[in-house]
Design a protein around this motif. Structure first.
Motif, PDB file in Angstrom:
ATOM      1  N   ALA A 289      -1.809   8.290  -1.187  1.00 53.19           N
ATOM      2  CA  ALA A 289      -2.629   8.670  -2.551  1.00 53.19           C
ATOM      3  C   ALA A 289      -1.374   9.696  -3.213  1.00 53.19           C
ATOM      4  O   ALA A 289      -0.812  10.503  -2.567  1.00 53.19           O
ATOM      5  CB  ALA A 289      -3.839   9.340  -2.149  1.00 53.19           C
TER       6      ALA A 289
ATOM      7  N   ARG B 249      -7.957   3.297   3.822  1.00 50.67           N
ATOM      8  CA  ARG B 249      -8.628   4.281   3.347  1.00 50.67           C
ATOM      9  C   ARG B 249      -8.743   5.580   4.350  1.00 50.67           C
ATOM     10  O   ARG B 249      -8.774   6.601   3.978  1.00 50.67           O
ATOM     11  CB  ARG B 249     -10.012   3.920   2.768  1.00 50.67           C
TER      12      ARG B 249
ATOM     13  N   GLN C 194      -3.542   3.606  -0.387  1.00 56.27           N
ATOM     14  CA  GLN C 194      -4.421   2.796  -1.229  1.00 56.27           C
ATOM     15  C   GLN C 194      -3.619   1.474  -1.664  1.00 56.27           C
ATOM     16  O   GLN C 194      -2.324   1.416  -1.608  1.00 56.27           O
ATOM     17  CB  GLN C 194      -4.724   3.654  -2.528  1.00 56.27           C
ATOM     18  N   GLU C 195      -4.283   0.307  -1.658  1.00 54.43           N
ATOM     19  CA  GLU C 195      -3.579  -0.895  -1.905  1.00 54.43           C
ATOM     20  C   GLU C 195      -3.370  -0.798  -3.383  1.00 54.43           C
ATOM     21  O   GLU C 195      -3.983  -0.877  -4.349  1.00 54.43           O
ATOM     22  CB  GLU C 195      -4.580  -1.924  -1.631  1.00 54.43           C
TER      23      GLU C 195
ATOM     24  N   ALA D  18       0.782  -1.135   0.055  1.00 53.61           N
ATOM     25  CA  ALA D  18       0.023  -0.063   0.007  1.00 53.61           C
ATOM     26  C   ALA D  18       0.922   1.235   0.125  1.00 53.61           C
ATOM     27  O   ALA D  18       1.878   1.370   0.533  1.00 53.61           O
ATOM     28  CB  ALA D  18      -0.925  -0.085   1.388  1.00 53.61           C
TER      29      ALA D  18
END
Length: 218
Positions: free
Chosen positions: A107, A174, A179-180, A104
């Motif tokens: 963003a 989240r 984000q994964e 992850a």
């Protein structure tokens, strides 16, 4: 722990693994005398005089089984890979405590570009063996930073570029604007058995192993 107990000692961890193991125990005719969530006891008796449970940290389960302090244990694939699985027989994937090991990133972080360049990235993880092998297979150089919790914080404060961690619903990622970006492997919990105990206590252990295997939902 007394060494005079001649029955079966089964190592379990609190929480999700314990709860999802209860139906498997029931299939083997084993009922814990009390819940580890409400009891402070680390050794829990069962309805069978020849079976007891020891409640330990999930990451310690393979070690207890390896050294014979427990005859059986239930541990996640993640824990077993990190441990190395030395001296352990893994007869059954129990299909419980299912999740995935993933990469992850924050963003806006261009993971694809970082991977393609073969550049150096900093990776924070509790699972350093899994992370090392994953990125080595990509031909990448990584600086591994071992953490024991709050993995999501690492990229937010500049400690690491990416994290490798267990993901179930993704809600925590989240909530922290991560984000994964890549799934490394599916994870579930397995039954592990001390190899010496399997020889010495086969008559006791084999019915339990078979009951667990028969109760597993595919």
């Amino acid at each position: 722990m007394s060494n005079t107990f001649n029955g079966i000692t089964l190592a379990l961890s609190k929480g999700r693994i314990f709860e999802e193991t209860l139906p498997l125990l029931a299939a083997a005719g084993i009922e814990p005398a009390e819940s580890p969530e409400s009891s402070r006891k680390l050794i829990i008796e069962t309805n069978r005089a020849d079976v007891r449970l020891v409640i330990i940290r999930a990451s310690d389960t393979p070690t207890y089984v390896q050294y014979g302090a427990a005859d059986l244990g239930i541990a996640g694939k993640d824990v077993l890979i990190e441990h190395g699985g030395t001296g352990l027989y893994q007869p059954v994937d129990l299909n419980i405590a299912k999740c995935r090991m993933s990469v992850a990133v924050p963003a806006g972080f261009d993971y694809e570009a970082a991977v393609q360049r073969g550049g150096r990235i900093r990776v924070a993880s509790k699972y350093v063996r899994i992370a090392r092998e994953h990125f080595a297979a990509k031909g990448m150089h990584v600086d591994l930073i071992k953490l024991y919790g709050s993995m999501e914080l690492a990229p937010l404060v500049g400690l690491a570029d990416v994290i490798v961690d267990l993901v179930s619903t993704g809600g925590t990622l989240r909530a922290n604007k991560l984000q994964e970006v890549e799934e490394i492997m599916q994870i579930s919990s397995r039954l592990v058995v001390n190899q010496a105990a399997l020889k010495m206590k086969r008559e006791l252990l084999q019915p339990v192993i078979e009951a667990f295997a028969g109760a597993v939902k595919s």
